[in-house]
Design a protein around this motif. Structure first.
Motif, PDB file in Angstrom:
ATOM      1  N   GLU A 208       0.826  -1.206   0.000  1.00 48.51           N
ATOM      2  CA  GLU A 208       0.000   0.000   0.000  1.00 48.51           C
ATOM      3  C   GLU A 208       0.862   1.258   0.000  1.00 48.51           C
ATOM      4  O   GLU A 208       0.619   2.189  -0.776  1.00 48.51           O
ATOM      5  CB  GLU A 208      -0.924   0.005   1.220  1.00 48.51           C
ATOM      6  N   GLY A 209       1.878   1.280   0.865  1.00 52.08           N
ATOM      7  CA  GLY A 209       2.733   2.465   0.940  1.00 52.08           C
ATOM      8  C   GLY A 209       3.481   2.713  -0.356  1.00 52.08           C
ATOM      9  O   GLY A 209       3.570   3.849  -0.831  1.00 52.08           O
ATOM     10  N   GLY A 210       4.041   1.641  -0.942  1.00 51.38           N
ATOM     11  CA  GLY A 210       4.753   1.796  -2.197  1.00 51.38           C
ATOM     12  C   GLY A 210       3.839   2.243  -3.323  1.00 51.38           C
ATOM     13  O   GLY A 210       4.200   3.088  -4.144  1.00 51.38           O
ATOM     14  N   SER A 211       2.628   1.681  -3.348  1.00 49.34           N
ATOM     15  CA  SER A 211       1.674   2.039  -4.403  1.00 49.34           C
ATOM     16  C   SER A 211       1.229   3.484  -4.280  1.00 49.34           C
ATOM     17  O   SER A 211       1.109   4.198  -5.285  1.00 49.34           O
ATOM     18  CB  SER A 211       0.451   1.109  -4.334  1.00 49.34           C
ATOM     19  N   ARG A 212       0.960   3.931  -3.059  1.00 51.32           N
ATOM     20  CA  ARG A 212       0.551   5.329  -2.867  1.00 51.32           C
ATOM     21  C   ARG A 212       1.669   6.293  -3.252  1.00 51.32           C
ATOM     22  O   ARG A 212       1.426   7.357  -3.822  1.00 51.32           O
ATOM     23  CB  ARG A 212       0.134   5.553  -1.414  1.00 51.32           C
ATOM     24  N   PHE A 213       2.890   5.909  -2.927  1.00 53.15           N
ATOM     25  CA  PHE A 213       4.035   6.758  -3.271  1.00 53.15           C
ATOM     26  C   PHE A 213       4.154   6.911  -4.788  1.00 53.15           C
ATOM     27  O   PHE A 213       4.310   8.025  -5.310  1.00 53.15           O
ATOM     28  CB  PHE A 213       5.304   6.147  -2.682  1.00 53.15           C
ATOM     29  N   LEU A 214       4.060   5.791  -5.513  1.00 52.00           N
ATOM     30  CA  LEU A 214       4.143   5.847  -6.972  1.00 52.00           C
ATOM     31  C   LEU A 214       2.974   6.614  -7.562  1.00 52.00           C
ATOM     32  O   LEU A 214       3.131   7.384  -8.524  1.00 52.00           O
ATOM     33  CB  LEU A 214       4.188   4.425  -7.546  1.00 52.00           C
ATOM     34  N   ALA A 215       1.782   6.452  -6.961  1.00 51.53           N
ATOM     35  CA  ALA A 215       0.603   7.177  -7.439  1.00 51.53           C
ATOM     36  C   ALA A 215       0.758   8.680  -7.229  1.00 51.53           C
ATOM     37  O   ALA A 215       0.367   9.490  -8.091  1.00 51.53           O
ATOM     38  CB  ALA A 215      -0.649   6.671  -6.731  1.00 51.53           C
ATOM     39  N   ASP A 216       1.348   9.081  -6.098  1.00 47.40           N
ATOM     40  CA  ASP A 216       1.565  10.510  -5.835  1.00 47.40           C
ATOM     41  C   ASP A 216       2.551  11.114  -6.828  1.00 47.40           C
ATOM     42  O   ASP A 216       2.346  12.214  -7.349  1.00 47.40           O
ATOM     43  CB  ASP A 216       2.084  10.707  -4.403  1.00 47.40           C
TER      44      ASP A 216
ATOM     45  N   LEU B 233       3.397  14.478 -11.854  1.00 45.10           N
ATOM     46  CA  LEU B 233       3.953  14.572 -13.204  1.00 45.10           C
ATOM     47  C   LEU B 233       2.847  14.719 -14.257  1.00 45.10           C
ATOM     48  O   LEU B 233       3.054  15.343 -15.306  1.00 45.10           O
ATOM     49  CB  LEU B 233       4.800  13.338 -13.505  1.00 45.10           C
ATOM     50  N   ALA B 234       1.687  14.142 -13.977  1.00 40.87           N
ATOM     51  CA  ALA B 234       0.567  14.280 -14.923  1.00 40.87           C
ATOM     52  C   ALA B 234      -0.049  15.672 -14.862  1.00 40.87           C
ATOM     53  O   ALA B 234      -0.482  16.220 -15.875  1.00 40.87           O
ATOM     54  CB  ALA B 234      -0.502  13.222 -14.641  1.00 40.87           C
ATOM     55  N   SER B 235      -0.069  16.244 -13.650  1.00 40.26           N
ATOM     56  CA  SER B 235      -0.657  17.577 -13.452  1.00 40.26           C
ATOM     57  C   SER B 235       0.224  18.354 -12.496  1.00 40.26           C
ATOM     58  O   SER B 235      -0.026  18.399 -11.284  1.00 40.26           O
ATOM     59  CB  SER B 235      -2.078  17.454 -12.893  1.00 40.26           C
ATOM     60  N   PRO B 236       1.344  18.954 -12.971  1.00 39.17           N
ATOM     61  CA  PRO B 236       2.297  19.622 -12.087  1.00 39.17           C
ATOM     62  C   PRO B 236       1.688  20.700 -11.210  1.00 39.17           C
ATOM     63  O   PRO B 236       2.206  20.986 -10.120  1.00 39.17           O
ATOM     64  CB  PRO B 236       3.313  20.214 -13.067  1.00 39.17           C
ATOM     65  N   GLU B 237       0.559  21.299 -11.665  1.00 35.94           N
ATOM     66  CA  GLU B 237      -0.058  22.345 -10.840  1.00 35.94           C
ATOM     67  C   GLU B 237      -0.572  21.802  -9.518  1.00 35.94           C
ATOM     68  O   GLU B 237      -0.723  22.560  -8.542  1.00 35.94           O
ATOM     69  CB  GLU B 237      -1.199  23.005 -11.617  1.00 35.94           C
ATOM     70  N   LEU B 238      -0.819  20.499  -9.453  1.00 34.92           N
ATOM     71  CA  LEU B 238      -1.291  19.894  -8.210  1.00 34.92           C
ATOM     72  C   LEU B 238      -0.210  19.854  -7.133  1.00 34.92           C
ATOM     73  O   LEU B 238      -0.500  19.549  -5.985  1.00 34.92           O
ATOM     74  CB  LEU B 238      -1.811  18.473  -8.471  1.00 34.92           C
ATOM     75  N   ALA B 239       1.039  20.149  -7.511  1.00 33.91           N
ATOM     76  CA  ALA B 239       2.096  20.207  -6.525  1.00 33.91           C
ATOM     77  C   ALA B 239       1.805  21.243  -5.446  1.00 33.91           C
ATOM     78  O   ALA B 239       2.314  21.146  -4.318  1.00 33.91           O
ATOM     79  CB  ALA B 239       3.432  20.533  -7.197  1.00 33.91           C
ATOM     80  N   LEU B 240       0.959  22.223  -5.780  1.00 31.18           N
ATOM     81  CA  LEU B 240       0.581  23.242  -4.783  1.00 31.18           C
ATOM     82  C   LEU B 240      -0.213  22.627  -3.636  1.00 31.18           C
ATOM     83  O   LEU B 240      -0.298  23.219  -2.554  1.00 31.18           O
ATOM     84  CB  LEU B 240      -0.261  24.329  -5.454  1.00 31.18           C
ATOM     85  N   LEU B 241      -0.783  21.445  -3.857  1.00 35.31           N
ATOM     86  CA  LEU B 241      -1.559  20.787  -2.801  1.00 35.31           C
ATOM     87  C   LEU B 241      -0.693  19.974  -1.871  1.00 35.31           C
ATOM     88  O   LEU B 241      -1.168  19.498  -0.830  1.00 35.31           O
ATOM     89  CB  LEU B 241      -2.617  19.867  -3.439  1.00 35.31           C
ATOM     90  N   TYR B 242       0.576  19.783  -2.229  1.00 35.84           N
ATOM     91  CA  TYR B 242       1.448  18.892  -1.431  1.00 35.84           C
ATOM     92  C   TYR B 242       2.171  19.648  -0.352  1.00 35.84           C
ATOM     93  O   TYR B 242       2.386  20.835  -0.436  1.00 35.84           O
ATOM     94  CB  TYR B 242       2.438  18.188  -2.359  1.00 35.84           C
TER      95      TYR B 242
END
Length: 422
Positions: A400-408, A413-422
């Motif tokens: 689960e942890g590895g999958s969530r990390f890869l998904a994040d 990378l798919a939507s760089p503007e979402l980096a503002l949410l991190y």
């Protein structure tokens, strides 16, 4: 007479090869003038002079592997002390005038517990100094040969004493034994000694497979927005003198995703029976260099701005390709990135580096047909597409942890503007 001993390069290394002498006998040198280039298992290192004076003798020829603590050069600095007899063997430290304490290689170094595999042969002491040379003959009854060569001779029933040696330093080589046994050796091409970066890499990957429980997951995604951002950054004044590539945004995505999945920024300490959590992301960047694969580390990468991170990647990769990395440059990593995409490769199963928790492989970014939109608006368009591969240590990280990390990482990378949410 000052005897300069091969200093400890750190990282547990116990030997180094003499690559290039930058001085000759009779030259005048000052403190911090570069004397010699040596090659450890991981890098080329320049050794400066700890004293001023006249070069006496070079005690190790180019190509020789020398144990840490062994004398490699004599410098007449006006201090008392007799020149070493030749051939040189490591001796116990003798009292002599102490050189400046803050310079590398100062003073005698204790003989290391682990010896180099090919030490210089020991010959009878001589009473007067003589030029250092590798012997072409050996004392009666004593034959120079590596353990594997001795074993081969024993298996083939060949007496080593009966063989005319042609190997380095008057040693008996494998080819010598085979020739003496009457074997018609097939020409199978050139043979290259396993040493330097290739040896270190082989030992590292073999050790990693035995140390970590590797799990690799893959994700294919549309990175058109990332490619557009890379193009924009290249036009920005802040990045004018820097090389901007998708690697920069992958590195930033790893740092941002690590903040949401901090359990990945850890190491497995089997000896202590502990999981060690790290306060900072020390990001390794795998670099293909003329000397082989090296993984220099950008320390506290998560604290750097995008411009600072870009500059750090540029600088560390340049140093790696120049073969000038120091041991501290490739130690202490907590997570790494390798870019197989630069070779046109779509993906792979990367091997975890050192004691790190995982490694991300960047695949080639190519124009491919991609389904976009939903419902009645669904259509196929050419997009920039890539495949990411994440290998992580299943001892440390659950699926689960590895999958969530890869998904994040993929989401950023798919939507760089979402980096503002991190």
């Amino acid at each position: 007479m000052f005897r300069f001993n091969l200093p400890d390069p750190g990282e547990g290394l116990v030997e180094a090869e003499i690559v290039n002498w930058l001085v000759a006998e009779g030259d005048e040198v000052r403190i911090n003038d570069i004397l010699v280039e040596i090659e450890t298992a991981k890098s080329l290192v320049e050794l400066p002079s700890p004293v001023s004076g006249t070069i006496g003798r070079l005690l190790a020829p180019v190509g020789q592997t020398v144990a840490v603590g062994s004398p490699i050069i004599e410098i007449d600095d006006g201090s008392p002390g007799e020149p070493l007899p030749a051939p040189v063997v490591p001796q116990a430290a003798e009292p002599e005038e102490a050189p400046p304490a803050n310079l590398v290689g100062s003073g005698p170094i204790p003989e290391p517990a682990t010896r180099c595999r090919n030490p210089s042969p020991v010959a009878a002491p001589v009473t007067a100094p003589a030029p250092v040379q590798r012997p072409t003959t050996t004392p009666v009854g004593k034959v120079l040969a590596k353990p594997l060569v001795r074993r081969l001779a024993r298996d083939l029933g060949v007496a080593l004493q009966s063989i005319r040696p042609t190997g380095p330093g008057g040693s008996v080589s494998r080819a010598d034994v085979e020739a003496a046994a009457g074997m018609n050796r097939v020409d199978d091409g050139a043979r290259v000694p396993i040493r330097g970066v290739r040896k270190a890499t082989a030992e590292a990957v073999a050790g990693s497979v035995g140390k970590h429980v590797h799990v690799t997951e893959f994700n294919t995604l549309d990175v058109s927005a990332t490619m557009a951002l890379v193009a924009t950054l290249k036009q920005r004044r802040e990045f004018r003198d820097l090389h901007v590539s998708p690697l920069l945004l992958h590195a930033k995505a790893v740092c941002l995703a690590m903040a949401r999945q901090p359990d990945l920024n850890a190491s497995w300490d089997a000896r202590a029976g502990e999981i060690v959590h790290h306060d900072h992301v020390n990001l390794g960047i795998a670099a293909a260099t003329p000397r082989g694969l090296l993984v220099p580390v950008i320390r506290e990468a998560e604290t750097l701005s995008l411009v600072e991170l870009c500059r750090a990647i540029n600088e560390i990769v340049a140093v790696a390709k120049a073969g000038k990395l120091q041991p501290a440059d490739y130690s202490g990593g907590t997570f790494s990135i390798t870019n197989v995409g630069v070779f046109g490769i779509d993906s792979g199963t990367p091997i975890i580096n050192g004691d790190e928790s995982g490694i991300l492989a960047m695949g080639a970014i190519k124009r491919r047909p991609w389904v976009v939109g939903t419902g009645d608006d669904e259509r196929i368009e050419p997009r920039w597409v890539t495949t990411l591969a994440l290998s992580f240590d299943h001892q440390l990280i659950d699926g689960e942890g590895g999958s969530r990390f890869l998904a994040d990482i993929s989401e950023i990378l798919a939507s760089p503007e979402l980096a503002l949410l991190y």
